[in-house]
Enzyme design. Structure first.
Site: not given
Length: 79
Positions: A55-57
């Site tokens: 999700l952080d990517a």
């Protein structure tokens, strides 16, 4: 040039907003699942960290595209 700057701001802003909403939902579901079945909490936490990394990517890719638009597509922009 003005519309490109607005597009860059929207890409970064919506990426951050989407990630914040995703983390909120992910954390809420982790707490809900841990409350329902405490014995599965370590497994759920490991899966949460995996999904959090994916999700952080998404906003990082958005920032990369925004920087490309800002510095390559918009020529002559003073740095």
């Amino acid at each position: 040039m003005g519309l490109a700057l607005i597009a860059v701001a929207l890409m970064i802003g919506f990426g951050a907003l989407g990630t914040a909403i995703g983390f909120a939902i992910l954390g809420g579901k982790l707490l809900e699942g841990s409350a329902r079945q405490p014995e599965l909490a370590p497994m759920l936490q490991g899966k949460m960290f995996l999904i959090a990394g994916l999700l952080d990517a998404v906003p990082m890719i958005g920032v990369g595209i925004a920087m490309y638009v800002l510095f390559v597509v918009v020529p002559g922009l003073p740095v």
